[in-house]
Enzyme design. Sequence first.
Site, PDB file in Angstrom:
ATOM      1  CG  ASP A  71      -1.698  -1.059   1.004  1.00  0.00           C
ATOM      2  OD1 ASP A  71      -2.105  -1.632  -0.057  1.00  0.00           O
ATOM      3  OD2 ASP A  71      -2.114  -1.680   2.189  1.00  0.00           O
ATOM      4  CG  ASP A 130       1.929   0.907  -9.282  1.00  0.00           C
ATOM      5  OD1 ASP A 130       1.441  -0.621  -8.611  1.00  0.00           O
ATOM      6  OD2 ASP A 130       1.446   1.578  -9.962  1.00  0.00           O
ATOM      7  CB  THR A 189       1.303  -9.116  -8.217  1.00  0.00           C
ATOM      8  OG1 THR A 189       1.468  -7.349  -8.741  1.00  0.00           O
ATOM      9  CG2 THR A 189       2.551  -9.809  -7.352  1.00  0.00           C
TER      10      THR A 189
HETATM   11  C1  SAM Z   1      -2.001  -2.695  -2.943  1.00  0.00           C
HETATM   12  S1  SAM Z   1      -1.746  -4.571  -2.243  1.00  0.00           S
HETATM   13  C2  SAM Z   1      -1.239  -5.090  -3.114  1.00  0.00           C
HETATM   14  C3  SAM Z   1      -1.549  -6.955  -3.405  1.00  0.00           C
HETATM   15  C4  SAM Z   1      -0.167  -7.735  -3.704  1.00  0.00           C
HETATM   16  N1  SAM Z   1       0.922  -8.017  -3.998  1.00  0.00           N
HETATM   17  C5  SAM Z   1      -0.553  -7.706  -5.637  1.00  0.00           C
HETATM   18  O1  SAM Z   1       0.944  -7.484  -5.734  1.00  0.00           O
HETATM   19  O2  SAM Z   1      -1.349  -7.556  -5.841  1.00  0.00           O
HETATM   20  C6  SAM Z   1      -1.328  -4.629  -0.775  1.00  0.00           C
HETATM   21  C7  SAM Z   1      -1.540  -5.315   0.091  1.00  0.00           C
HETATM   22  O3  SAM Z   1      -1.184  -5.681   0.849  1.00  0.00           O
HETATM   23  C8  SAM Z   1      -1.969  -6.495   2.144  1.00  0.00           C
HETATM   24  N2  SAM Z   1      -1.602  -5.766   3.541  1.00  0.00           N
HETATM   25  C9  SAM Z   1      -1.171  -4.900   4.233  1.00  0.00           C
HETATM   26  N3  SAM Z   1      -0.576  -4.347   5.190  1.00  0.00           N
HETATM   27  C10 SAM Z   1      -0.112  -6.189   5.379  1.00  0.00           C
HETATM   28  C11 SAM Z   1      -0.010  -6.296   6.845  1.00  0.00           C
HETATM   29  N4  SAM Z   1       0.485  -5.629   8.130  1.00  0.00           N
HETATM   30  N5  SAM Z   1       0.634  -7.790   6.880  1.00  0.00           N
HETATM   31  C12 SAM Z   1       0.094  -8.201   5.983  1.00  0.00           C
HETATM   32  N6  SAM Z   1      -0.412  -7.786   4.172  1.00  0.00           N
HETATM   33  C13 SAM Z   1      -0.823  -6.415   4.462  1.00  0.00           C
HETATM   34  C14 SAM Z   1      -2.643  -5.636   2.118  1.00  0.00           C
HETATM   35  O4  SAM Z   1      -3.794  -5.974   2.703  1.00  0.00           O
HETATM   36  C15 SAM Z   1      -3.220  -5.555   0.565  1.00  0.00           C
HETATM   37  O5  SAM Z   1      -3.816  -6.816   0.326  1.00  0.00           O
END
Ligand code: SAM
Length: 231
Positions: free
Chosen positions: A131, A167, A205
């Site tokens: 994120d 990105d 991804t």
């Molecule tokens: C922007 S998405 C990217 C998902 C995937 N890695 C992709 O590239 O398609 C960021 C992901 O990080 C997860 N996330 C945020 N904080 C996290 C944490 N502390 N531990 C594990 N996952 C987390 C969110 O729920 C979200 O699904």
Amino acid sequence: MNDPTTIRRLYGRRQGHKLRAGQAALVEDLLPRLQVPDDRPLETRALFGDDRPLEFEIGFGAGEHLAAQAEARPDRGFIGCEPFLNGVVGALGHIRDRGLNNVRLHMGDALTVLERLPDDSLDRVYLLHPDPWPKARHAKRRMVNPGPLDLIAAKLKPGGEFRLGTDDPTYCRWSMMVMNGRADFVWQARTATDFLTRPADWPETRYERKARRQGHEVWYFRYRLDAKTAC
Ligand SMILES: C[S@@+](CC[C@H](N)C(=O)[O-])C[C@H]1O[C@@H](n2cnc3c(N)ncnc32)[C@H](O)[C@@H]1O
């Protein structure tokens, strides 16, 4: 992890659309069998029955990268963490469809699982499209910050690899600044092509595909943990 520059809290949605019956059944039946145990030390042997190399994905989204890596290297063990229920369901579907038995999942904060792993236990850590928290006042929420990075460094074996994909231009600049300030991680890129082109063993991804569709650039960073030096 006692780091005033990082906020340790989960943000974002934990659930999206309501699960269909088949998806709910995956959560009920398959997830308990794959879940990272919360009552035992997290040693490779306890998780996979042998001393195989271990890899760890933070925030696997819908799990396509995690599943593809696990399928490509069945001799390795993979731990994936993701708090978003619908994402976990996606990963469970990939695991079932591909018949994978080398993946363990945690539905929640990756850092709490990382903390429980023995030091020097991971061969690779993946952080793909974290994120971005683009506003400066939210910078402390970014995963690329001293607290999480110290933890990743402690859990990686010397010579282990940390992969970071993004990105988001702000996150890209931020990550380069933070990572370049560290003495323990060595950036593996020799030419611009190395971080502008997705390596062959770096499955795409969902967020990456979405970014490409929108015409965004994507950056692929690979760091080797060189030495366990204080930064
Ligand atoms: C922007 S998405 C990217 C998902 C995937 N890695 C992709 O590239 O398609 C960021 C992901 O990080 C997860 N996330 C945020 N904080 C996290 C944490 N502390 N531990 C594990 N996952 C987390 C969110 O729920 C979200 O699904």
